[in-house]
Structure formats: structure tokens, C-alpha cells
Design a protein around this motif. Structure first.
Motif, mmCIF file in Angstrom:
data_model
loop_
_atom_site.group_PDB
_atom_site.id
_atom_site.type_symbol
_atom_site.label_atom_id
_atom_site.label_comp_id
_atom_site.label_asym_id
_atom_site.label_seq_id
_atom_site.Cartn_x
_atom_site.Cartn_y
_atom_site.Cartn_z
ATOM 1 N N LEU A 130 56.339 77.859 39.856
ATOM 2 C CA LEU A 130 56.926 77.026 38.788
ATOM 3 C C LEU A 130 56.893 75.552 39.175
ATOM 4 C CD1 LEU A 130 59.890 79.357 37.763
ATOM 5 C CD2 LEU A 130 57.855 78.845 36.419
ATOM 6 N N GLY A 131 57.080 75.278 40.460
ATOM 7 C CA GLY A 131 56.963 73.892 40.942
ATOM 8 C C GLY A 131 55.548 73.363 40.719
ATOM 9 N N ASP A 132 54.560 74.202 41.023
ATOM 10 C CA ASP A 132 53.156 73.808 40.796
ATOM 11 C C ASP A 132 52.882 73.588 39.309
ATOM 12 O OD1 ASP A 132 52.760 74.110 43.476
ATOM 13 O OD2 ASP A 132 51.721 76.038 43.335
ATOM 14 N N PHE A 133 53.649 74.265 38.469
ATOM 15 C CA PHE A 133 53.473 74.150 37.019
ATOM 16 C C PHE A 133 54.155 72.876 36.490
ATOM 17 C CE2 PHE A 133 54.315 75.658 32.557
ATOM 18 C CZ PHE A 133 53.005 75.947 32.211
ATOM 19 N N GLY A 134 54.762 72.119 37.386
ATOM 20 C CA GLY A 134 55.319 70.823 36.995
ATOM 21 C C GLY A 134 56.801 70.835 36.672
ATOM 22 N N ILE A 135 57.480 71.908 37.049
ATOM 23 C CA ILE A 135 58.926 71.958 36.797
ATOM 24 C C ILE A 135 59.647 71.428 38.030
ATOM 25 C CG2 ILE A 135 60.866 73.471 36.264
ATOM 26 C CD1 ILE A 135 58.987 75.108 34.623
ATOM 27 N N LYS A 167 47.858 81.256 30.595
ATOM 28 C CA LYS A 167 47.149 82.368 31.235
ATOM 29 C C LYS A 167 47.137 82.197 32.753
ATOM 30 C CE LYS A 167 43.032 85.157 30.778
ATOM 31 N NZ LYS A 167 41.889 85.482 29.979
ATOM 32 N N GLU A 168 46.840 80.982 33.198
ATOM 33 C CA GLU A 168 46.847 80.728 34.653
ATOM 34 C C GLU A 168 48.226 81.010 35.243
ATOM 35 O OE1 GLU A 168 45.501 76.740 35.417
ATOM 36 O OE2 GLU A 168 43.499 77.195 34.624
ATOM 37 N N LEU A 194 51.906 84.488 38.403
ATOM 38 C CA LEU A 194 53.246 85.079 38.565
ATOM 39 C C LEU A 194 53.206 86.595 38.693
ATOM 40 C CD1 LEU A 194 55.241 83.022 35.873
ATOM 41 C CD2 LEU A 194 55.545 82.883 38.361
ATOM 42 N N PHE A 195 52.275 87.218 37.956
ATOM 43 C CA PHE A 195 52.309 88.686 37.836
ATOM 44 C C PHE A 195 52.245 89.428 39.169
ATOM 45 C CE2 PHE A 195 50.237 92.817 37.114
ATOM 46 C CZ PHE A 195 51.168 93.397 36.279
#
Ligand code: ZN
Length: 431
Positions: A34-39, A9-10, A15-16
Motif C-alpha cells: 500500500l505504501g508503494d501504491f502511494g498511500i 490489476k497490479e 496483494l493476493f
């Protein structure tokens, strides 16, 4: 720890709102998220003008503001309310004009309250997307101030890629597009599915395959990536295009151009035996970036997984494709489906019967019990008989599952149990 609904959800809520386009800051912001999401992404920037087969990388497009205002300065259509209001890729305009002059540049859609999503890439034009109420408001004005503060300039096309390495030299390509502005199913859901899948695969202690994730603008991004990576193409076992994966509808599996590739057999197995609610479509040269990978000079077997396919739902490419239209649990369900598909490549094997002359004595090895009449035991015994019968060195585990109608995991359990009893030798397949 698996990715939770809260984390999805976060991610989708970050992104939206981003105003993505083929090029520009929205694509870079998306890669930042996406980087913050760990990718662990490598960011690639390809300069405007770079030749990619029959195409050139376009000029970079960015936008600051846009509106249609009455002569008192009141904004009747305001980019700050929704980035969908501006035709994506519009050239700048700053003019006062009548409604009649403006009308050819206005776009509405079949849903009266919604804005359509329109693009003007590679076209020297501009436009606004509005709802029916706004259309009537504008019609009542004699003169209107029309402004799009946007620019085209020599910049770059941007995409991100990340690899999770495996033990073989073979790669599975996971592809999703990141060029749509505030549209949730198309394609925040695809981005979130790929991102969560990255973490799911990252947690595996051992991987057979390399998993190469690419987050890129559609069409020109795919053409650019392929033209830069032609040397990698022979090492790609297959590609998967992920998009439209967050709504409530059943899945749609689009097969590869080859039609009988391993991944096609997997998709058929998931539908018929794995009982994933899905329909299967044959390849056609329309759709998303599977088109580029499936072109005759590239020919990377590429399947596509969506739920309702593009244009298959009224909210498609309108502002009604918003965060209410998708849900975290549907995205996580999509992740599980794709993970199960990928594990079929990881776990598939070729069993060979070491005792192929008539049936071996299973009772003596406690593989067949006269009293074992529970449903799971009956299933297991069926799986054992199917494996022993088809383990002549020409049928892999996937085919044994499909022929027997027994789930792939049941067949694997039987294979490994029989191996422990010395009745099966396991060979690798799909290296
Ligand atoms: Zn789209």
C-alpha cells in the motif's frame, strides 16, 4: 489522474499471494504494498500481551513451510502451492502419523476442487485444508509425514493508518480488514477499493471532512485501534467498513445501528434515487468490524458496503475466491459508489428561502421558461420548485432529493442557481 484498471490489476496481483494473518509478516508486507501504491501510511505496532478492553494482543504468528508427505518424501499437500493449505494460526507440528490420526485435522469444503479457508486463532491447534482429490490420496497412505514449521512468539499486532485532512474537525473513518491470506474478494477487493478511494479523495482541491483510513486485521485489530483511539471517537461523523467489493453481484448496504443516521439516509438515496443496484440491510451485531464500532460503549455510527455479503456466495472463504472471481472494473465501480456517498456529506447543505411568501416570479428571473420543455429543463424546473418549497430551514439538500425523487446533484444545482438569484441562502449542515 484517476486510478486506472491497470493500476488496480497490479495492486490486486501484488496483494493476493501474500500470506496474511491476524499478526505477522503478511500484514506488514501488505502495508508495504500500500505504501508503494502511494498511500502515506503510519504503521502502528502493538506489543503482544497489551490489554485492549476485554482482550489481549495475541502472540505474533509466522510460518515458513508446511506439508503432508508420503514416506518417500513426496509432498501430497504443499504450503508452497497455496497458503490456504494451512489452517491460519496453526501451532507447529512435526510428526509421522496414520491417516486415521491425521483425519480430525483435515478440512474440506463443499466445492470439490477448492480448499476451504480456516483459522485457529486463540486456539491451541493445527490443521490442513485440502480438496477432495487430496483427501483420497491421503486416505491411501498408511503413514504420513506431517509438518507445520510455524511459530508463536512475543511480537506485535500491526496496522496502518493514513489521514487526508479537511477543513473541519469532523472525520469520516474508512475501515477495511487485511488479515485474510490468498482470498481475492475477501478481502483484496476491499483493500484495493479503499486504496483507490484514498487517491480519489486526495485529488480533491478542497475537503470538508478529514478522511481517516485504517487497514487492520479484523476483530482484534479493530478492538486494538478503538482502545488506542478512544479520544478520537467523538470526532467521527461516521464510519464505513469496506469489503467484498470486486465480484459481479449487486451492492449490499448495511445500515448503522442508529438506523436513521445521515449515512443511512445517503445509502437509501443512492439506492432509490441514484439507482445504484443495491439491497439495504438493517444493522445486526454480526458481520465485520462494524460490530466493534457499534458496541454500546463505542457507538460510532458505522455502515458497511459490500457486494454479496459474507457467506452469500459459494466461493466465500475458499480458494475459489481467487483473482478470476473479481475484476478491476467492479472494484473501480465500487470506488465510484463510495466516492458518491462521501460527496453527499461534502456537499450537503441547508437551503433557506429568502422569498418564502408564495412563489417568487421565476419567469422574470429566467428560471422558468415557457418554451423550455426539454427533459433536462423540466427536471431543473421541478428541482427549483421543490427547493423553494422545502427550503424552510428544516430540510437539507439530501432530504429534498429524497422527497422529490430528484437526484442529489440536480437538487444541488437548483440550490446554487437560486442562491445566485438571491432566492436562497445556504447554511452549512453536519459540521
Ligand atoms: Zn472473511
Amino acid at each position: 489522474m484517476p486510478i486506472s484498471e491497470t493500476e488496480i490489476k497490479e495492486l490486486t496481483h501484488r496483494l493476493f499471494p501474500i500470506h496474511r494473518s491476524q499478526t505477522g509478516t503478511g500484514v506488514r508486507e501488505t502495508l508495504d504494498v500500500l505504501g508503494d501504491f502511494g498511500i502515506q501510511l503510519d504503521r502502528i505496532e502493538i506489543p503482544s500481551g497489551t490489554r485492549c478492553f476485554d482482550w489481549h494482543i495475541p502472540m505474533e504468528w509466522n510460518i515458513n513451510d508446511a506439508y503432508i508427505a508420503d514416506m518417500a518424501g513426496k509432498r501430497l499437500v504443499d504450503y508452497r502451492q497455496s497458503n490456504l493449505h494451512v489452517v491460519n494460526g496453526s501451532v507447529p507440528i512435526d510428526q509421522t502419523m496414520s491417516f486415521e490420526e491425521l483425519a480430525p485435522y483435515l478440512h474440506t469444503c463443499g466445492l470439490p476442487d477448492a480448499l476451504p479457508y480456516r483459522t485457529a486463532f486463540f486456539q491451541d491447534t493445527w490443521g490442513f485444508c485440502i480438496n477432495q482429490i487430496q483427501l483420497e490420496q491421503l486416505r491411501r497412505q498408511k503413514q504420513l509425514q506431517v509438518k507445520i514449521d510455524a511459530s508463536y512468539f512475543p511480537g506485535c499486532l500491526t496496522y496502518g493508518e493514513a489521514t487526508l485532512s479537511g477543513e473541519t474537525h469532523r472525520t469520516i473513518l474508512i475501515w477495511t480488514h487485511i488479515c485474510h491470506p490468498s482470498l481475492a474478494n475477501d478481502n483484496v477487493s476491499g483493500i484495493a477499493t479503499a486504496a483507490a478511494l484514498y487517491h480519489r479523495l486526495h485529488q480533491l482541491t478542497r475537503r470538508e471532512y478529514n478522511y481517516h483510513f485504517v487497514f487492520a486485521p479484523a476483530t482484534i485489530g479493530a478492538i486494538a485501534w478503538i482502545s488506542k483511539n478512544e479520544d478520537l471517537l467523538p470526532g467521527i461523523f461516521y464510519g464505513l467498513v469496506l469489503s467484498l467489493l470486486g465480484d459481479d453481484s449487486n451492492f449490499t448496504f448495511k445500515k448503522t445501528r442508529a438506523n436513521n443516521h445521515f449515512v443511512d439516509r445517503c445509502l437509501e438515496n443512492l439506492k432509490t434515487i441514484g439507482h445504484w443496484p443495491a439491497s439495504i440491510r438493517l444493522f445486526e451485531p454480526m458481520g465485520y468490524d462494524e460490530r466493534q464500532f457499534s458496541s454500546p460503549g463505542i457507538n460510532v455510527p458505522t455502515a458497511r458496503i459490500t457486494r454479496n455479503p459474507e457467506a452469500g456466495f459459494p466461493q466465500y472463504h475458499t480458494s475459489a475466491d481467487n483473482l478470476d472471481f473479481i475484476s478491476e472494473n467492479r472494484i473501480l465501480e465500487s470506488v465510484e459508489l463510495v466516492f458518491e456517498l462521501l460527496m453527499m456529506a461534502e456537499d450537503n447543505c441547508l437551503p433557506v428561502n429568502t422569498s418564502p411568501k408564495c412563489e417568487p416570479r421565476l419567469g422574470q428571473r429566467r428560471l422558468f421558461s415557457a418554451f423550455g420543455d426539454s427533459e433536462s429543463n423540466i427536471k431543473f424546473q421541478k428541482a427549483v420548485l421543490w427547493v423553494l418549497n422545502l427550503a424552510d430551514g428544516t430540510h437539507d439538500a439530501l432530504e429534498i432529493s429524497s422527497r422529490s425523487g430528484l437526484p442529489f446533484q440536480e437538487i444541488l444545482t437548483a440550490i446554487h442557481t437560486l442562491e445566485m438569484h438571491g432566492l436562497i441562502q445556504i447554511r452549512k449542515v453536519n459540521p
